[in-house]
Design a protein around this motif. Structure first.
Motif, short mmCIF file in Angstrom:
data_model
loop_
_atom_site.label_atom_id
_atom_site.label_comp_id
_atom_site.label_asym_id
_atom_site.label_seq_id
_atom_site.Cartn_x
_atom_site.Cartn_y
_atom_site.Cartn_z
N PRO A 212 1.48 8.08 -9.54
CA PRO A 212 0.32 7.32 -10.05
C PRO A 212 -0.09 6.21 -9.09
CG PRO A 212 1.89 7.72 -11.80
CD PRO A 212 2.57 8.15 -10.53
N LYS A 213 0.88 5.65 -8.41
CA LYS A 213 0.59 4.58 -7.45
C LYS A 213 -0.34 5.06 -6.35
CE LYS A 213 2.81 1.33 -4.27
NZ LYS A 213 4.12 0.82 -3.74
N LEU A 214 -0.10 6.29 -5.88
CA LEU A 214 -0.95 6.86 -4.83
C LEU A 214 -2.32 7.23 -5.38
CD1 LEU A 214 -1.19 7.79 -1.90
CD2 LEU A 214 -0.17 9.97 -2.56
N LYS A 215 -2.35 7.84 -6.55
CA LYS A 215 -3.63 8.26 -7.14
C LYS A 215 -4.51 7.07 -7.47
CE LYS A 215 -1.75 10.86 -10.37
NZ LYS A 215 -1.64 11.78 -11.53
N SER A 216 -3.89 5.94 -7.81
CA SER A 216 -4.68 4.76 -8.19
C SER A 216 -5.46 4.18 -7.02
CB SER A 216 -3.76 3.69 -8.77
OG SER A 216 -2.89 3.17 -7.78
N ALA A 217 -5.06 4.57 -5.80
CA ALA A 217 -5.79 4.09 -4.62
C ALA A 217 -7.20 4.66 -4.59
CB ALA A 217 -5.04 4.45 -3.35
N GLY A 218 -7.38 5.85 -5.19
CA GLY A 218 -8.71 6.45 -5.27
C GLY A 218 -9.29 6.82 -3.93
N GLY A 219 -10.53 7.27 -3.94
CA GLY A 219 -11.22 7.62 -2.70
C GLY A 219 -11.13 9.11 -2.38
N GLN A 220 -12.04 9.54 -1.52
CA GLN A 220 -12.13 10.96 -1.18
C GLN A 220 -10.93 11.44 -0.37
OE1 GLN A 220 -14.65 12.86 -2.46
NE2 GLN A 220 -13.35 14.55 -1.77
N SER A 227 -4.40 14.50 -4.24
CA SER A 227 -4.66 14.83 -5.64
C SER A 227 -4.93 16.32 -5.86
CB SER A 227 -5.85 14.02 -6.16
OG SER A 227 -5.55 12.63 -6.12
N ARG A 228 -5.57 16.97 -4.91
CA ARG A 228 -5.91 18.38 -5.11
C ARG A 228 -4.68 19.30 -5.10
NH1 ARG A 228 -6.97 21.85 -0.60
NH2 ARG A 228 -6.50 20.91 1.43
#
Length: 257
Positions: A212-220, A227-228
């Protein structure tokens, strides 16, 4: 060139090194690497290729591939390697060094690339343990990356210079497992770093989990590179599949969940 003489332990150890470097589909007499090493063993390429197939039939991770009739000596080498890989890796390194010496070839440039660490490049004051560590690390990398067909197990990047044999349980955490190829996954530099930092992991069903820590960074970029892949299956190797015990350890002790 004698063909029916028995293989001695030194020759088997050299053959084991080549077995761990190549893919199963490369175990044939026309492969340049097999031709090259066979000449140092004073064997035909066909004899060396057959020996690699013997090892494949004994390797549990190969699930019965290879030949069915193998010698007691072949069985012993594989069993020794699976039981204590680091000891056999170091013995293999010594066997390679001795072979190069006894063939009378003292020109390093004439040696097959990556056949054996060139111990002469180490200074006299360098510790023996450092030489051993490099030998084990080189063997581990070859065994892991070749088992994943020289691709990243997540994104399938196939540029060798960007691939890393990533330890599941870190080198310093569990000494007895650090040389075990089933404690490694072939990852590109980006995914290796994320895996090492616990920003992603692989569960016992080989599903990729993203922190979740990585996903929270967001962005393409995060979406495209991380994420994919979430909940997708790891691209498994043809041998030395990740040990479930090691995967569980990584998820429990490293993953930032």
């Amino acid at each position: 060139m004698p063909e029916r003489r028995k293989w001695n332990r030194q020759e088997l150890l050299v053959a084991l090194k080549i077995y761990c470097e190549l893919e199963f589909g490369q175990f044939h007499a026309l492969h340049p690497r097999i031709i090259e090493i066979a000449s140092f063993l004073n064997r035909t390429p066909s004899a060396l290729a057959m020996k690699l197939c013997n090892f494949a039939s004994l390797d549990p991770s190969m699930m019965g591939k290879g030949l069915k009739r193998v010698s007691k000596a072949d069985t012993e080498i594989i069993e020794n390697f699976l039981a204590n890989p680091e000891v056999i890796i170091l013995e293999s390194g010594r066997a390679c060094t001795q072979l190069m010496t006894t063939t009378g070839n003292d020109d390093v440039d004439e040696r097959p690339e990556s056949f054996v660490p060139d111990y002469r490049k180490f200074g006299e004051t360098e510790k023996v343990s450092e030489v051993k560590t490099r030998t084990v690390q080189q063997f581990f990398r070859s065994a892991v990356v070749s088992s994943y067909h020289f691709k990243c197990a997540i994104c399938e990047l196939s540029i060798k210079d960007l691939l890393i044999a990533s330890h599941i349980v870190p080198w310093a955490e569990k000494v007895e497992s650090r040389a075990d190829p089933s404690n490694g996954i072939s990852l590109c530099a980006l995914h290796d770093k994320a895996f090492d930092r616990g920003l992603m992991t692989v569960d016992q069903d080989h599903r990729i989990l993203i922190s979740p820590k990585l996903k929270s960074a967001g962005g393409q970029v995060i979406a495209d590179m991380f994420s994919r892949f979430e909940n997708e299956k790891l691209h498994l190797p043809f041998r030395f599949a990740p040990n479930v015990e090691y995967l569980n350890w990584h998820q429990e002790h490293r993953f930032q969940s």
